[in-house]
Write a protein that holds these residues in place. Structure first.
Motif, short mmCIF file in Angstrom:
data_model
loop_
_atom_site.label_atom_id
_atom_site.label_comp_id
_atom_site.label_asym_id
_atom_site.label_seq_id
_atom_site.Cartn_x
_atom_site.Cartn_y
_atom_site.Cartn_z
N SER A 1 -0.93 7.13 30.09
CA SER A 1 -1.98 6.37 30.79
C SER A 1 -3.20 6.16 29.90
O SER A 1 -3.83 5.11 29.95
CB SER A 1 -2.36 7.07 32.08
N VAL B 1 -5.29 -0.46 36.62
CA VAL B 1 -4.79 0.74 35.94
C VAL B 1 -5.76 1.91 36.12
O VAL B 1 -5.34 3.05 36.38
CB VAL B 1 -4.52 0.45 34.46
N MET C 1 -4.97 5.39 37.97
CA MET C 1 -5.16 6.69 37.30
C MET C 1 -5.99 7.64 38.15
O MET C 1 -5.69 8.81 38.24
CB MET C 1 -5.85 6.46 35.94
N ILE D 1 -0.45 7.17 38.15
CA ILE D 1 0.05 7.00 36.79
C ILE D 1 -0.09 8.32 36.04
O ILE D 1 -1.08 8.95 36.06
CB ILE D 1 -0.73 5.89 36.03
#
Length: 52
Positions: free
Chosen positions: A4, A43, A47, A52
């Motif tokens: 990640s 993203v 996270m 992720i």
């Protein structure tokens, strides 16, 4: 290094790279950088949620 973190670094580099800095890309506007910015935001949220 987690996957990640690598993904976030790559997205940040892509965000810097797609800005309309050159003459031929000024007609594109902020579309490409907006798309990469949106991907970066998604993203980062994933996270923070631990997906992720």
């Amino acid at each position: 290094m987690p996957l990640s973190t690598i993904l976030v670094v790559l997205l940040i580099l892509m965000l810097v790279g797609v800005g309309p800095y050159w003459g031929y890309s000024t007609a594109w506007g902020y579309g490409p950088s907006g798309l990469v910015g949106l991907l970066l935001l998604v993203v980062l949220i994933l996270m923070l949620l631990g997906r992720i």
